[in-house]
Scaffold this motif. Structure first.
Motif, short mmCIF file in Angstrom:
data_model
loop_
_atom_site.label_atom_id
_atom_site.label_comp_id
_atom_site.label_asym_id
_atom_site.label_seq_id
_atom_site.Cartn_x
_atom_site.Cartn_y
_atom_site.Cartn_z
N HIS A 156 8.50 -0.50 2.56
CA HIS A 156 7.73 -0.55 3.95
C HIS A 156 6.29 -0.74 4.03
CE1 HIS A 156 11.59 1.13 5.51
NE2 HIS A 156 11.77 1.60 4.23
N VAL A 157 5.95 -1.67 4.78
CA VAL A 157 4.43 -2.12 4.73
C VAL A 157 3.83 -2.08 6.16
CG1 VAL A 157 2.64 -3.85 4.30
CG2 VAL A 157 4.51 -3.63 2.82
N GLY A 158 2.56 -0.92 6.27
CA GLY A 158 1.98 -0.94 7.52
C GLY A 158 0.42 -1.34 7.41
N SER A 159 -0.28 -1.16 8.45
CA SER A 159 -1.52 -1.57 8.14
C SER A 159 -2.38 -0.62 7.24
CB SER A 159 -2.23 -1.61 9.57
OG SER A 159 -2.31 -0.42 10.09
N ASP A 160 -2.05 0.55 7.11
CA ASP A 160 -2.85 1.34 6.14
C ASP A 160 -1.93 2.00 5.31
OD1 ASP A 160 -5.03 0.98 7.88
OD2 ASP A 160 -4.81 2.81 9.12
N GLU A 161 -0.64 1.56 5.15
CA GLU A 161 0.12 2.46 4.17
C GLU A 161 1.39 1.52 3.67
OE1 GLU A 161 1.21 6.71 3.83
OE2 GLU A 161 2.96 5.71 4.82
N ALA A 162 1.56 1.66 2.26
CA ALA A 162 2.86 0.91 1.82
C ALA A 162 3.78 2.02 1.23
CB ALA A 162 2.57 -0.27 0.73
N SER A 163 5.10 1.61 1.24
CA SER A 163 5.85 2.77 0.72
C SER A 163 6.97 2.15 0.01
CB SER A 163 6.46 3.69 1.80
OG SER A 163 7.45 4.56 1.23
N ILE A 164 7.08 2.45 -1.32
CA ILE A 164 8.24 1.93 -2.44
C ILE A 164 9.13 2.83 -2.55
CG2 ILE A 164 8.26 0.76 -4.42
CD1 ILE A 164 5.38 0.05 -4.49
N SER A 165 10.46 2.39 -2.38
CA SER A 165 11.40 3.32 -2.65
C SER A 165 12.08 2.67 -4.05
CB SER A 165 12.61 3.42 -1.71
OG SER A 165 12.10 3.73 -0.19
N PHE A 166 12.25 3.61 -4.91
CA PHE A 166 12.85 2.97 -6.47
C PHE A 166 13.63 3.97 -6.80
CE2 PHE A 166 9.00 5.15 -7.03
CZ PHE A 166 9.28 5.79 -8.41
N GLY A 167 14.44 3.77 -7.90
CA GLY A 167 15.19 4.97 -8.72
C GLY A 167 16.21 5.28 -7.72
N SER A 168 16.85 6.50 -7.86
CA SER A 168 17.97 7.10 -7.40
C SER A 168 17.51 7.63 -6.11
CB SER A 168 18.65 8.32 -8.01
OG SER A 168 17.57 9.19 -8.64
N ASP A 169 16.36 8.18 -5.84
CA ASP A 169 15.96 8.72 -4.72
C ASP A 169 14.27 9.10 -4.49
OD1 ASP A 169 15.82 9.33 -1.95
OD2 ASP A 169 16.51 11.47 -2.29
N HIS A 170 13.67 7.93 -5.22
CA HIS A 170 11.93 8.12 -5.54
C HIS A 170 11.20 7.32 -4.39
CE1 HIS A 170 13.21 10.93 -8.70
NE2 HIS A 170 13.81 10.06 -9.21
N GLU A 171 9.92 7.96 -4.34
CA GLU A 171 9.29 7.05 -3.55
C GLU A 171 7.69 6.77 -4.01
OE1 GLU A 171 8.56 6.64 1.37
OE2 GLU A 171 8.45 8.75 0.42
N ILE A 205 1.23 4.21 -1.13
CA ILE A 205 -0.25 3.68 -1.26
C ILE A 205 -0.67 3.83 -0.05
CG2 ILE A 205 -1.46 1.87 -2.13
CD1 ILE A 205 1.84 1.49 -3.25
N SER A 206 -1.63 4.42 0.09
CA SER A 206 -2.32 4.79 1.55
C SER A 206 -3.84 4.47 1.51
CB SER A 206 -2.25 6.05 1.83
OG SER A 206 -0.99 6.43 2.06
N ILE A 207 -4.56 4.07 2.75
CA ILE A 207 -5.87 3.72 2.94
C ILE A 207 -6.21 4.83 3.61
CG2 ILE A 207 -7.52 2.08 4.21
CD1 ILE A 207 -5.66 -0.13 3.69
N VAL A 208 -7.49 5.48 2.98
CA VAL A 208 -7.62 6.81 3.50
C VAL A 208 -9.09 6.65 3.92
CG1 VAL A 208 -5.95 8.36 2.81
CG2 VAL A 208 -8.37 8.06 1.35
N MET A 209 -9.95 7.24 5.02
CA MET A 209 -11.41 7.13 4.99
C MET A 209 -12.00 8.35 4.03
SD MET A 209 -11.96 7.07 9.17
CE MET A 209 -13.66 6.87 8.86
#
Length: 164
Positions: free
Chosen positions: A135-150, A153-157
């Motif tokens: 899943h990709v947004g303007s400030d974050e990406a989320s990778i799901s992998f394995g049996s139920d892991h995540e 990656i986030s952009i923060v101020m």
């Protein structure tokens, strides 16, 4: 020898302290008075140097580079600071590059090219075309992998002294 930059002069002027002016700082910043020989001058120079060091850090954090990139992997319970002092655009590029690398490292895809294709699809998806693994947004990406892991990656101020 310390030479005050134009950006530092601009901030000194903007701060408007009646004592810590550009001319006063330029006059005292490079002095090395001995406290035993001339205590008032040594203390004056020390005060100027402290003010100047604090002001230099304000300049460093007052530019547009006030974003950081962080990640969190819930399988390994790891949090990482990936990059700091980025502009928003640099942070978005770094987020994409890091996400592409992690997609390959986590064996979700075989190549960076395949990861780039997946990233593009996830960034432009609709609810009907959503990708489970990414899943990709303007400030974050989320990778799901394995049996139920995540991994997120986030952009923060970053904290910034003079950031609005």
């Amino acid at each position: 020898m310390v030479k005050i930059t134009d950006k530092e002069k601009e901030l000194i002027t903007k701060l408007g302290d009646p004592y810590y002016t550009v001319s006063n700082i330029e006059k005292w910043i490079n002095r090395n008075d001995n406290v035993f020989a001339n205590a008032p001058a040594a203390l004056q120079a020390m005060g100027i140097k402290g003010y100047y060091e604090a002001m230099k850090r304000m300049v460093m954090y007052s530019n547009d580079a006030c974003y950081a990139l962080i990640s969190w992997n819930d399988e390994y319970m790891q949090q990482a600071l990936i990059a700091t002092n980025l502009t928003k655009e640099q942070a978005q590029i770094a987020m994409k590059e890091h996400t592409l690398a992690r997609l390959v490292e986590l064996d979700i895809v075989e190549t960076v090219e395949m990861a780039a294709t997946m990233y593009g699809a996830a960034a432009n998806c609709t609810p009907d075309t959503e990708i489970d693994a990414l899943h990709v947004g303007s400030d974050e990406a989320s990778i799901s992998f394995g049996s139920d892991h995540e991994e997120r990656i986030s952009i923060v101020m970053q904290p910034s002294i003079t950031h609005d």
